[in-house]
Design an enzyme around this catalytic site. Structure first.
Site, PDB file in Angstrom:
ATOM      1  N   GLU A 114       0.853  -1.192   0.000  1.00 46.09           N
ATOM      2  CA  GLU A 114       0.000   0.000   0.000  1.00 46.09           C
ATOM      3  C   GLU A 114       0.887   1.240   0.000  1.00 46.09           C
ATOM      4  OE1 GLU A 114      -2.394  -0.457   3.520  1.00 46.09           O
ATOM      5  OE2 GLU A 114      -3.298  -2.313   2.786  1.00 46.09           O
ATOM      6  N   LYS A 116       1.988   4.570   1.538  1.00 49.61           N
ATOM      7  CA  LYS A 116       1.876   5.095   2.897  1.00 49.61           C
ATOM      8  C   LYS A 116       1.460   6.562   2.811  1.00 49.61           C
ATOM      9  CE  LYS A 116       4.362   5.024   7.271  1.00 49.61           C
ATOM     10  NZ  LYS A 116       4.299   6.433   7.650  1.00 49.61           N
ATOM     11  N   ASP A 118       0.692  10.206   3.958  1.00 49.20           N
ATOM     12  CA  ASP A 118       1.275  11.055   4.988  1.00 49.20           C
ATOM     13  C   ASP A 118       0.211  11.984   5.570  1.00 49.20           C
ATOM     14  OD1 ASP A 118       3.174  12.069   6.620  1.00 49.20           O
ATOM     15  OD2 ASP A 118       4.145  13.312   5.099  1.00 49.20           O
ATOM     16  N   TYR A 226      -7.249   1.791   5.929  1.00 46.81           N
ATOM     17  CA  TYR A 226      -6.227   0.796   5.611  1.00 46.81           C
ATOM     18  C   TYR A 226      -6.268  -0.446   6.494  1.00 46.81           C
ATOM     19  CZ  TYR A 226      -3.689   3.458   9.213  1.00 46.81           C
ATOM     20  OH  TYR A 226      -3.326   4.106  10.360  1.00 46.81           O
ATOM     21  N   LYS A 315      10.366   3.446   3.458  1.00 51.73           N
ATOM     22  CA  LYS A 315      10.217   4.895   3.290  1.00 51.73           C
ATOM     23  C   LYS A 315      10.863   5.422   2.000  1.00 51.73           C
ATOM     24  CE  LYS A 315       8.856   7.290   6.256  1.00 51.73           C
ATOM     25  NZ  LYS A 315       8.910   7.682   7.664  1.00 51.73           N
ATOM     26  N   CYS A 409      24.526  47.788  -1.576  1.00 51.21           N
ATOM     27  CA  CYS A 409      24.980  46.522  -2.143  1.00 51.21           C
ATOM     28  C   CYS A 409      25.972  45.850  -1.184  1.00 51.21           C
ATOM     29  CB  CYS A 409      25.650  46.785  -3.489  1.00 51.21           C
ATOM     30  SG  CYS A 409      26.488  45.331  -4.131  1.00 51.21           S
ATOM     31  N   CYS A 412      29.648  46.088  -2.957  1.00 52.26           N
ATOM     32  CA  CYS A 412      30.392  47.318  -3.249  1.00 52.26           C
ATOM     33  C   CYS A 412      29.988  48.479  -2.353  1.00 52.26           C
ATOM     34  CB  CYS A 412      30.232  47.713  -4.716  1.00 52.26           C
ATOM     35  SG  CYS A 412      28.572  48.276  -5.130  1.00 52.26           S
ATOM     36  N   CYS A 427      21.720  46.326  -7.758  1.00 56.17           N
ATOM     37  CA  CYS A 427      22.877  47.193  -7.601  1.00 56.17           C
ATOM     38  C   CYS A 427      23.163  47.703  -9.009  1.00 56.17           C
ATOM     39  CB  CYS A 427      24.077  46.402  -7.077  1.00 56.17           C
ATOM     40  SG  CYS A 427      25.621  47.314  -7.226  1.00 56.17           S
ATOM     41  N   CYS A 432      30.674  47.259  -9.756  1.00 53.98           N
ATOM     42  CA  CYS A 432      30.550  46.485  -8.515  1.00 53.98           C
ATOM     43  C   CYS A 432      31.289  45.163  -8.691  1.00 53.98           C
ATOM     44  CB  CYS A 432      29.077  46.229  -8.228  1.00 53.98           C
ATOM     45  SG  CYS A 432      28.818  44.976  -6.960  1.00 53.98           S
TER      46      CYS A 432
HETATM   47  S1  IVH Z   1      -0.874   0.163   8.727  1.00 56.72           S
HETATM   48  C1  IVH Z   1       0.295  -2.067  12.177  1.00 56.72           C
HETATM   49  N1  IVH Z   1      -1.192   1.244   6.359  1.00 56.72           N
HETATM   50  O1  IVH Z   1       1.693   5.106   9.073  1.00 56.72           O
HETATM   51  C2  IVH Z   1      -0.138  -1.301  11.048  1.00 56.72           C
HETATM   52  N2  IVH Z   1      -0.438   2.621   8.132  1.00 56.72           N
HETATM   53  O2  IVH Z   1       4.121   4.607  10.615  1.00 56.72           O
HETATM   54  C3  IVH Z   1      -0.220   0.125  11.346  1.00 56.72           C
HETATM   55  N3  IVH Z   1      -0.091   4.938   7.504  1.00 56.72           N
HETATM   56  O3  IVH Z   1       0.236   5.173  12.247  1.00 56.72           O
HETATM   57  C4  IVH Z   1      -0.612   0.963  10.277  1.00 56.72           C
HETATM   58  N4  IVH Z   1      -0.691   4.740   5.402  1.00 56.72           N
HETATM   59  O4  IVH Z   1      -0.824   6.572  10.419  1.00 56.72           O
HETATM   60  C5  IVH Z   1      -0.829   1.441   7.632  1.00 56.72           C
HETATM   61  N5  IVH Z   1      -1.544   2.070   4.232  1.00 56.72           N
HETATM   62  C6  IVH Z   1      -1.188   2.258   5.503  1.00 56.72           C
HETATM   63  C7  IVH Z   1      -0.794   3.521   5.974  1.00 56.72           C
HETATM   64  C8  IVH Z   1      -0.416   3.658   7.304  1.00 56.72           C
HETATM   65  C9  IVH Z   1      -0.275   5.568   6.342  1.00 56.72           C
HETATM   66  C10 IVH Z   1       0.415   5.575   8.744  1.00 56.72           C
HETATM   67  C11 IVH Z   1      -0.427   5.320   9.954  1.00 56.72           C
HETATM   68  C12 IVH Z   1       0.477   4.683  10.964  1.00 56.72           C
HETATM   69  C13 IVH Z   1       1.806   5.106  10.476  1.00 56.72           C
HETATM   70  C14 IVH Z   1       2.856   4.129  10.919  1.00 56.72           C
END
Ligand code: IVH
Length: 676
Positions: A114, A116, A118, A226, A315, A409, A412, A427, A432
């Protein structure tokens, strides 16, 4: 006094509105028009207004935001919200996978990958199919009750109706601020004179933790769910992939980027794919999450501390970091612009140490309300210069200082000017030193006088030694002068002297461009020379005459006229002419010019003794020919210099006529090709 048909109608309207909401906000595929939706909503609002006792918290009319609260109640999560272990490279992901394999005694297992998101984690509790409570993650064990705020997020279903539904269950997901909505919000804030928000993630958190849900309702927050948290009874799938499909059927918004992977290679590919494509998503993504699919295997793998062994976050390299803005310094650009830049407490962003970042100009600094001493968000994406995005206003102590552009400036000490209507401060002192060093770099650069070997170090050394105070001084340099400089060998000195001599053959357009007049690029210089034929005529041309040239507007014309109005600039050009630079297009201007090479394509290979490759190509073009980079059937001649490349062999094979350097020069002089 309520009759049954009224109740029925209210129920019916709610059901339809929930469904259309789901089509629109979750599936992104509405089946009725906005007007039809508004009509249904209007009818329900009217009925609820007449019968306030009929209003329920899960009515679709309640998404606009309830009255402000005093504070947030604390809620204990029935099952803690876990965090994830991070990995940063393929080897670390492999190690995670090996460990899971070992614990599962080498039984094969599928994974769900999936993106992740933010944002911030929330837990949504449903009882008897109704949205009962929503809480932030908090410390994972206890969070804050933000139910009225979550109700304003349209993609969170207020009621769920599905066969086999657990009596009570909890769904987890990530609330985020869409990037598009975030930019809109910031544009609005800047227009109102308010500082922009630093990033979508903090803004999402801030929006969700508003005591006044009407503010939350005005923000376009969204959610991807998720995971299924705990569930009492009901009939739910025994693996994560199917559980997600089930949640989607139930009306929750799941991420279409999710993918079932059978091997580690597929997971690695998934990472690469989203690393490439993440910028195109309308949400911030900071990595991928890899999860073991089978819930039984998840159970078996278990949790260490707060981190499950059955999932891992892989990450993306960071592109933003927060650091201290220590100082705002100013340097002087080639055309005299004062460029403010940030000196930062060094910070590692995506593997590189960043100590400086651009701040564009004074207005930009004030628009973003960036102050010296602020904690700031710095972004470094790809190859672009790092930028200061915004201050972290919440971390201010009151000691921060507003930035003021210096009145003089920094190089100069002469007073600077900021023309009305322009964002830049300049300037305008032509001598200069900072400005001059950059101008000199431009003067000797490839498109300009093309003096090879005169790099930044040498240019600065010549200025420091007092040998070059203005551009024309380049042509008074002697071999002996050069040899007085540190680390200058005889051979280098000779090369530089011949490069300087060769530059005298540069065409007038290059000379004009080399002067570094503001807004005059190479193309503009060419248009001017084509029209006037002689640089001297451009010097005395009126602004109107200049504007008459195709591609030249009032801004460029004014800049050229202003440049040549200055006595020092006129004298500078005179000295250059005196040194032997070409100001006159040899043939007549415009169409009348002879074009002996018209229709001929020439290719140059190897080093020429008398001129650089680009000088040779310019001469070919001036005589109407074209300069190719590869031998094709269209190539009329290959000009062969010293140490020719593979092109010579190709030309021989194809029977392309060859020209020596002498023959080439003869062709340029006479316009007549020698018989090979
Ligand atoms: S699973 C044990 N799935 O990432 C599983 N987390 O660093 C826990 N997050 O607190 C989370 N997208 O806020 C999961 N597709 C995703 C996610 C996700 C974002 C965030 C979530 C979690 C944090 C962990």
């Amino acid at each position: 006094m309520l009759d049954a048909s009224l109740l029925q109608r209210v129920e019916q309207l709610r059901k339809e509105l929930h469904y259309h909401n789901y089509r629109y906000y979750v599936l992104d595929s509405p089946v009725i028009s906005d007007a039809q939706y508004d009509a249904l909503m209007g009818e329900l609002l009217a009925l609820e207004a007449q019968h306030p006792d009929l209003v329920t918290p899960d009515s679709p009319t309640q998404r606009v935001g309830a009255a402000p609260a005093e504070g947030f109640a604390e809620v204990e999560h029935p099952l803690p919200l876990l965090s994830l272990a991070n990995v940063f490279n393929p080897d670390q992901l492999h190690a995670w996978y090996r460990r899971a394999q070992e614990l599962l005694e080498d039984r094969p297992f599928d994974m769900v990958c999936e993106v992740k998101v933010d944002g911030l984690a929330v837990a949504l509790t449903y009882a008897d199919g109704r949205f009962l409570r929503g809480a932030t993650r908090g410390d994972g064990v206890r969070g804050e009750d933000v139910t009225p705020n979550l109700r304003t997020i349209r993609s969170i279903p207020l009621v769920v109706d599905s066969p086999g539904l657990p009596a009570q269950f909890e769904v987890r997901g990530e609330v985020y601020f869409p990037k598009s909505g975030f930019h809109k919000l910031n544009e609005g804030r800047i227009a109102q004179g308010e500082p922009p928000y630093a990033n979508p993630r903090n803004t999402a958190a801030g929006s969700l933790r508003q005591l006044d849900p009407r503010i939350t309702a005005s923000r376009p927050l969204d959610i991807y769910v998720y995971a299924l948290g705990y569930a009492e009874g009901g009939d739910m799938p025994d693996n994560h992939w199917n559980a997600m499909a089930r949640l989607r059927e139930m009306g929750f918004r799941t991420n279409p980027a999710n993918q079932l992977c059978h091997t580690l290679e597929e997971a690695q590919d998934y990472f690469q794919r989203w690393l490439q494509e993440k910028e195109r998503l309308d949400y911030g993504a900071d990595g991928i999450v890899v999860k073991v699919n089978s819930l039984a295997y998840q159970q078996h793998l278990g949790v260490v501390g707060r981190e499950p062994r059955w999932a891992v976050a892989y990450k993306f390299p960071a592109t933003q970091q927060v650091t201290r803005l220590l100082r705002i310094s100013v340097n002087v650009g080639r055309t005299g612009t004062l460029n403010p830049y940030a000196e930062l407490e060094p910070v590692n962003i995506g593997g590189a140490t960043v100590k400086m970042a651009t701040l564009h100009n004074e207005d930009d600094i004030h628009r973003k309300d960036i102050r010296v001493g602020d904690w700031v968000v710095v972004e470094r994406a790809g190859e672009v210069i790092p930028q200061v995005v915004a201050p972290v206003v919440a971390r201010r102590t009151g000691q921060e200082q507003e930035f003021r552009m210096p009145g003089r400036c920094p190089a100069c000490g002469e007073p600077v000017v900021r023309p009305p209507g322009e964002a830049a401060t300049y300037c305008i002192n032509a001598s200069c030193p900072a400005q001059f060093a950059r101008l000199l770099m431009h003067f000797v650069s490839k498109g300009a006088m093309d003096i090879e070997g005169m790099g930044e170090k040498l240019a600065l050394a010549l200025i420091d030694a007092g040998l070059v105070k203005e551009l024309a001084d380049v042509y008074s340099i002697t071999r002996e002068h050069l040899l007085t400089l540190e680390r200058m060998g005889e051979k280098s000195a000779d090369n530089i002297m011949s490069a300087i001599a060769a530059s005298k053959a540069r065409p007038p357009a290059s000379v004009l461009y080399a002067l570094g007049i503001r807004h005059v690029g190479y193309e503009t210089a060419q248009s001017l020379v084509r029209r006037f034929g002689d640089l001297q005529k451009i010097v005395s041309a009126s602004q109107d005459a200049l504007e008459d040239v195709p591609g030249i507007g009032p801004k460029i014309a004014e800049s050229i006229a202003a440049y040549f109005q200055r006595e020092a600039n006129r004298r500078g050009l005179e000295r250059l002419v005196h040194a032997g630079l070409r100001t006159l297009e040899e043939s007549a201007p415009q169409e009348a010019r002879a074009a002996p090479l018209a229709g001929l394509q020439l290719v140059v290979t190897g080093r020429l003794k008398g001129m650089s490759r680009s000088q040779a190509e310019d001469r070919i073009k001036e005589l109407g020919g074209s300069a190719g980079s590869a031998i094709t059937r269209k190539t009329a001649f290959l000009v062969v210099g010293e140490d020719p490349g593979s092109k010579l062999e190709q030309a021989r094979q194809q029977g392309t006529p060859l020209l020596s350097e002498e023959q080439f020069l003869q062709l340029l002089r006479t316009g007549v090709a020698p018989i090979p």
